[in-house]
Motif scaffolding. Structure first.
Motif, PDB file in Angstrom:
ATOM      1  N   PHE A 106       0.812  -1.199   0.000  1.00 18.58           N
ATOM      2  CA  PHE A 106       0.000   0.000   0.000  1.00 18.58           C
ATOM      3  C   PHE A 106       0.853   1.259   0.000  1.00 18.58           C
ATOM      4  N   ILE A 142      -2.188  -1.510   7.199  1.00 18.79           N
ATOM      5  CA  ILE A 142      -3.052  -0.822   6.240  1.00 18.79           C
ATOM      6  C   ILE A 142      -3.979  -1.815   5.550  1.00 18.79           C
ATOM      7  N   PHE A 143      -3.451  -2.973   5.161  1.00 16.17           N
ATOM      8  CA  PHE A 143      -4.255  -4.003   4.505  1.00 16.17           C
ATOM      9  C   PHE A 143      -5.396  -4.463   5.412  1.00 16.17           C
ATOM     10  N   HIS A 188      -7.947  -1.628   5.798  1.00 14.16           N
ATOM     11  CA  HIS A 188      -8.607  -1.362   4.515  1.00 14.16           C
ATOM     12  C   HIS A 188      -9.619  -2.450   4.161  1.00 14.16           C
ATOM     13  N   ILE A 189      -9.245  -3.700   4.326  1.00 13.79           N
ATOM     14  CA  ILE A 189     -10.110  -4.823   3.980  1.00 13.79           C
ATOM     15  C   ILE A 189     -11.142  -5.090   5.077  1.00 13.79           C
TER      16      ILE A 189
END
Length: 89
Positions: A4, A37-38, A41-42
């Motif tokens: 990201f 972040i992943f 975000h998900i």
């Protein structure tokens, strides 16, 4: 593994939240930040983070450390601004 955009400039401050190594190999800061972040975000649970980003406990612990540091900085800055405003009147 999805990255990201954790470039050198964005990851420069990560050393402030990185714990000291105690004879254990550290997981790369970029991988951990990308994992944080992943996950956010998900919308995954921390336990469901893909192994490509590292151990879920490490990712969670670094997220908590960064959050605590952020809120302490915000609190100190608000206290400082209150003192400055008080003395400037």
């Amino acid at each position: 593994m999805i990255c990201f955009g954790c470039h050198e400039r964005r990851c420069a401050g990560s050393s402030r939240i990185s714990p000291l190594s105690h004879a254990i190999a550290r997981v790369g800061d970029r991988r951990v930040i990308s994992g944080i972040i992943f996950t956010i975000h998900i919308g995954l649970r921390w336990r469901d983070v893909p192994k490509d980003y590292g151990v879920h406990k490490t990712i969670y612990n670094r997220f908590i450390a960064a959050t605590v540091i952020f809120w302490i900085n915000q609190w100190v800055m608000s206290l400082a601004s209150d003192k400055i405003a008080k003395f400037s009147n």
